[in-house]
Design an enzyme around this catalytic site. Structure first.
Site, PDB file in Angstrom:
ATOM      1  N   HIS A 139       0.820  -1.225   0.000  1.00 41.40           N
ATOM      2  CA  HIS A 139       0.000   0.000   0.000  1.00 41.40           C
ATOM      3  C   HIS A 139       0.852   1.273   0.000  1.00 41.40           C
ATOM      4  O   HIS A 139       0.688   2.122  -0.891  1.00 41.40           O
ATOM      5  CB  HIS A 139      -0.971  -0.008   1.185  1.00 41.40           C
ATOM      6  CG  HIS A 139      -1.606   1.317   1.450  1.00 41.40           C
ATOM      7  ND1 HIS A 139      -2.447   1.944   0.548  1.00 41.40           N
ATOM      8  CD2 HIS A 139      -1.508   2.167   2.519  1.00 41.40           C
ATOM      9  CE1 HIS A 139      -2.842   3.101   1.038  1.00 41.40           C
ATOM     10  NE2 HIS A 139      -2.284   3.267   2.228  1.00 41.40           N
TER      11      HIS A 139
ATOM     12  N   HIS B 166       4.847   6.400   5.391  1.00 44.73           N
ATOM     13  CA  HIS B 166       3.865   7.272   6.043  1.00 44.73           C
ATOM     14  C   HIS B 166       3.086   6.611   7.169  1.00 44.73           C
ATOM     15  O   HIS B 166       2.467   7.292   7.978  1.00 44.73           O
ATOM     16  CB  HIS B 166       2.907   7.875   4.997  1.00 44.73           C
ATOM     17  CG  HIS B 166       1.841   6.951   4.499  1.00 44.73           C
ATOM     18  ND1 HIS B 166       1.990   6.200   3.350  1.00 44.73           N
ATOM     19  CD2 HIS B 166       0.610   6.664   4.972  1.00 44.73           C
ATOM     20  CE1 HIS B 166       0.880   5.509   3.141  1.00 44.73           C
ATOM     21  NE2 HIS B 166       0.030   5.765   4.112  1.00 44.73           N
TER      22      HIS B 166
ATOM     23  N   ASP C  93      -2.753   8.615  -0.738  1.00 46.32           N
ATOM     24  CA  ASP C  93      -3.156   7.525   0.157  1.00 46.32           C
ATOM     25  C   ASP C  93      -4.648   7.227  -0.008  1.00 46.32           C
ATOM     26  O   ASP C  93      -5.072   6.087  -0.136  1.00 46.32           O
ATOM     27  CB  ASP C  93      -2.841   7.942   1.600  1.00 46.32           C
ATOM     28  CG  ASP C  93      -3.319   6.925   2.622  1.00 46.32           C
ATOM     29  OD1 ASP C  93      -2.957   5.754   2.492  1.00 46.32           O
ATOM     30  OD2 ASP C  93      -4.069   7.323   3.545  1.00 46.32           O
TER      31      ASP C  93
ATOM     32  N   GLU D  70       3.126   5.374  13.427  1.00 44.51           N
ATOM     33  CA  GLU D  70       1.939   4.996  14.197  1.00 44.51           C
ATOM     34  C   GLU D  70       1.846   3.489  14.417  1.00 44.51           C
ATOM     35  O   GLU D  70       1.409   3.037  15.472  1.00 44.51           O
ATOM     36  CB  GLU D  70       0.681   5.493  13.485  1.00 44.51           C
ATOM     37  CG  GLU D  70      -0.591   5.224  14.282  1.00 44.51           C
ATOM     38  CD  GLU D  70      -1.821   5.764  13.580  1.00 44.51           C
ATOM     39  OE1 GLU D  70      -2.907   5.664  14.170  1.00 44.51           O
ATOM     40  OE2 GLU D  70      -1.698   6.279  12.459  1.00 44.51           O
ATOM     41  N   ASP D  71       2.255   2.697  13.415  1.00 41.41           N
ATOM     42  CA  ASP D  71       1.931   1.266  13.453  1.00 41.41           C
ATOM     43  C   ASP D  71       3.129   0.324  13.486  1.00 41.41           C
ATOM     44  O   ASP D  71       2.962  -0.879  13.354  1.00 41.41           O
ATOM     45  CB  ASP D  71       1.067   0.914  12.234  1.00 41.41           C
ATOM     46  CG  ASP D  71      -0.237   1.677  12.243  1.00 41.41           C
ATOM     47  OD1 ASP D  71      -0.974   1.573  13.226  1.00 41.41           O
ATOM     48  OD2 ASP D  71      -0.511   2.391  11.267  1.00 41.41           O
TER      49      ASP D  71
ATOM     50  N   ASP E  11     -24.926  15.288 -25.515  1.00 36.59           N
ATOM     51  CA  ASP E  11     -25.049  15.962 -26.810  1.00 36.59           C
ATOM     52  C   ASP E  11     -24.100  17.158 -26.892  1.00 36.59           C
ATOM     53  O   ASP E  11     -24.473  18.257 -27.277  1.00 36.59           O
ATOM     54  CB  ASP E  11     -26.501  16.421 -27.021  1.00 36.59           C
ATOM     55  CG  ASP E  11     -26.739  16.868 -28.464  1.00 36.59           C
ATOM     56  OD1 ASP E  11     -25.961  16.439 -29.344  1.00 36.59           O
ATOM     57  OD2 ASP E  11     -27.668  17.655 -28.686  1.00 36.59           O
TER      58      ASP E  11
END
Length: 726
Positions: free
Chosen positions: A68, A92, A159, A96-97, A279
């Site tokens: 990702h 990024h 993202d 946090e993770d 059209d």
């Protein structure tokens, strides 16, 4: 950001430089081939670090999670972003993770990359829920992050785009929530930043997720266009190409295909069916220089006649997001209009990539820098506005006005161009020039003609604002301004003026109450005042005074509390009754703390009294008002007031007028009121039959004498049978 499904565990670093490099990394490096070799090596290093940090994590689809962020970096590489942005995109989600820390990123990749990752991490924590307070506060934080470095929002947009491309793995509820958020928040931001390619894809993916059946039907209709239409498209394209070639204009001519979302939006906005929307033939002509653009405009106008009033010059007057192009609509050979856009290669790049072009086109050319400067100034303006707004919801309401710009382009007296939302007024223009200009505005000159501030403006007009030092914002201004900046500035200034007026009136009211007890505010010892403020939880004396004026505290009670804490000799003094000299004098301009009762509509010259109402301040009544009898039952709330010597402005009054019910009677009365230099606020019929009409006129007058003059002029009319004041 999608939730993780597995625990984090360390992963081994690849054994050699190229061993085990997956295809998705090679795809990124191929797209980012515009970077020098040493920077491509930095990308590879970022993938190694990111892959190790995210090892063991998977997406809902089952793919390794690292796919990702690498895909996000590829989206940005397609926009030509710099290496720092691409590295930050790959990393990024690490702070946090994963075990990676901000300091670790600084040591490995430098301060800029770490700050970008930290900024995106903060954005990832935001949860939008449309107009709820939490969503509005999140939106405020996102714009502040954008102000620090625009690349933060570019990473967030990329993202979101990749998440939208892979939305299928989410539950139906999550798909709907994410799609709605994309259409309401992220696509408009991409549009405002000029990133039309990303905006268009976000809109179409959001539309498909939100309304899959409608999207499928429209997409199928686009694919199965009638043969006649395809032949017509080819014929028009050939004609335009031939005419441009004869003029030796080197160009790139492409036909424009509408997306399902743009077709659906137009069908809803203009109440047209699919055939009517389709059209239209669309073409884009991309040339080498600005002079060629105007030359090509003459060529296409010679080939097909232009529709009157459908030409727009966004080259001379760019849109607020930096977009530049010539737009014209032509009479087609098959009865269908032909929409043509004409622009240079650089303009085309900026139109598609917006502020991203700043990093990719000639490394800071004038046009690309302009697009970035416009975006930066827009965000800077939003940051200034958010400091002035009272709540996050108010801030979001004001920003959404700017996120959906249907703009008008206006000239200052010096020839500078300002872009404002559609239906903007001269007052919006004043605030766009400067907040102080708006606050002091009294009128405007539009193309040399004097007009009121509420006058709506049209593109191309030259506007000059007339100011006066004595002028100040009025609550009525909020009824006709449309720009977020004007609305925010007016509200802020009104709150400030109301607070100042409330403090001044509260000071007078408390002083009068203390004079009855034969003391004054200045004679109350500071220690005793501080003790009272602390006991009542007021940070400052001004807050107490404002609360008194607004009716939240009774001045007599506050005075007694202050006197009770004074020395014994002060407590033993005889309390005298209030006299006429104790009246508080008002000018009628005390904003927010003085209001005039609708039941009797007092004007200067009337004998008046005030009734202290919690939250509203003093409500002024005429002494002969029928409601005063009831208010006298609460003497603690009755305020002795009178008119100051200098009373300025207009005051509302009501007249009951009986006239012969015949044609022209109302016009005669209105003319007489106008001749008396009074404005009619409203008119309503109270009674009406074949012979008689009884009407209530709401008028604006300066004082009681002016009202008498109005009544005298009306009474002289032959059609008037009677007149009296309500």
């Amino acid at each position: 950001m999608n939730p993780r499904e597995t625990a984090i565990r360390p992963a081994p670093t690849p054994a050699s430089h190229d061993a085990g490099v997956p295809d998705y990394v090679r795809d990124l490096e191929r797209v980012a081939a515009y970077l020098p070799p040493d920077q491509l090596g930095l990308l590879r290093r970022a993938w190694v670090v990111g892959a190790a940090a995210h090892a063991g994590q998977t997406r809902k689809s089952g793919e390794p999670y690292i796919t990702h962020p690498v895909a996000v970096a590829q989206v940005l590489a397609e926009q030509g972003l710099d290496v720092e942005t691409l590295v930050a995109a790959i990393l990024h989600d690490t702070i946090e993770d994963t075990p990676l820390t901000y300091d670790g990123l600084v040591a490995e990749f430098g301060d800029t990359v770490a700050e970008l990752v930290d900024g995106v991490t903060k954005l990832d924590k935001l949860q939008f829920r449309d107009r709820q307070e939490a969503a509005a506060e999140s939106f405020r934080k996102m714009l502040l992050a954008m102000a620090r470095d625009l690349r933060v929002i570019l990473i967030k947009l990329a993202d979101r785009l990749h998440n939208m491309r892979t939305l299928g793995a989410q539950s139906s509820e999550a798909r709907e929530r994410i799609a709605r958020e994309t259409l309401e928040i992220y696509a408009p931001i991409a549009q405002r930043l000029g990133m039309n390619l990303i905006k268009a894809e976000l809109q179409d993916l959001g539309f498909r997720a939100l309304h899959p059946w409608r999207h499928a039907v429209i997409e199928k209709r686009i694919r199965t266009q009638p043969v006649v239409r395809r032949e017509a498209l080819v014929q028009i394209e050939a004609t335009l190409a031939q005419r441009l070639a004869k003029e030796k204009l080197i160009n790139r001519l492409v036909s424009r295909v509408k997306s399902p979302w743009s077709i659906y939006s137009k069908m809803r906005a203009e109440h047209k069916n699919f055939a009517q929307v389709m059209d239209v033939f669309g073409f884009r002509i991309v040339l080498r220089g600005v002079a060629d653009c105007y030359h090509a405009l003459g060529v296409v106008h010679a080939a097909y006649k232009p529709l009157d009033a459908r030409f727009r010059d966004f080259i001379a007057i760019p849109k607020a997001n930096g977009y530049q192009s010539l737009h014209t609509v032509l009479f087609g050979p098959y009865g269908s209009p032909i929409e043509v856009q004409i622009r240079t290669e650089e303009m085309d790049l900026i139109a598609e990539r917006g502020i991203a072009a700043h990093w990719s086109y000639k490394h800071g050319s004038e046009g690309s820098a302009s697009a970035q400067n416009r975006a930066q100034s827009w965000i800077t303006g939003l940051v200034e506005a958010q400091h002035a707004t009272g709540s996050s919801l108010e801030f979001l309401e004001n920003v959404k006005v700017d996120l959906f710009p249907d703009e008008v382009y206006l000239f200052t007296p010096k020839g500078d161009i300002l872009a404002l939302p559609r239906n903007s007024t001269a007052l919006d223009f004043a605030y766009a020039v400067h907040t102080d200009v708006g606050n002091r505005a009294v009128a405007a000159r539009v193309d040399g003609k004097l007009v009121p501030l509420r006058s709506k403006l049209a593109s191309g007009q030259r506007v000059e604002i007339i100011t006066a030092k004595s002028s100040a914002p009025k609550p009525q201004w909020l009824e006709f301004v449309v720009s977020g900046k004007a609305r925010t500035s007016i509200r802020q200034q009104l709150k400030q003026l109301e607070h100042e007026d409330a403090v001044q009136l509260g000071h007078r009211m408390l002083d009068r109450a203390l004079e009855v007890l034969e003391t004054s505010l200045e004679r109350v010892p500071t220690v005793r005042m501080d003790a009272y403020l602390a006991e009542q939880r007021y940070a400052r004396l001004e807050a107490l005074l404002a609360d008194i004026a607004l009716g939240n505290r009774m001045p007599a009670q506050v005075a007694q509390a202050l006197v009770r804490t004074a020395p014994d000799k002060l407590e033993r003094r005889e309390v005298r009754a209030p006299s006429a000299e104790d009246r508080i004098l008002i000018t009628g301009r005390e904003r927010g703390v003085i209001s005039f009762a609708n039941c009797c509509l007092p004007v200067p010259g009337d004998e008046i009294m005030g009734y202290h109402t919690a939250g509203k301040g003093i409500v002024v009544h005429r002494l002969d008002c029928p409601n005063v009898v009831e208010y006298r039952k609460s003497p603690d709330r009755w305020v002795s007031i009178g008119w100051d010597r200098k009373v300025e402005g207009d005051f509302g009054a009501a007249l009951k007028i009986e006239v012969d019910n015949r044609p022209g009677a109302l016009a005669q009365v209105a003319a007489a009121i106008a001749e008396a230099d009074s404005n009619i606020d409203r008119v309503e019929y109270l009674e009406r039959d074949s012979n008689l009409a009884v009407m209530r006129f709401g008028v604006e007058v300066r004082d009681r004498r002016h009202l008498a003059d109005v009544m005298r002029r009306v009474r002289r009319l032959g059609v008037v049978l009677g007149i009296q004041r309500f």
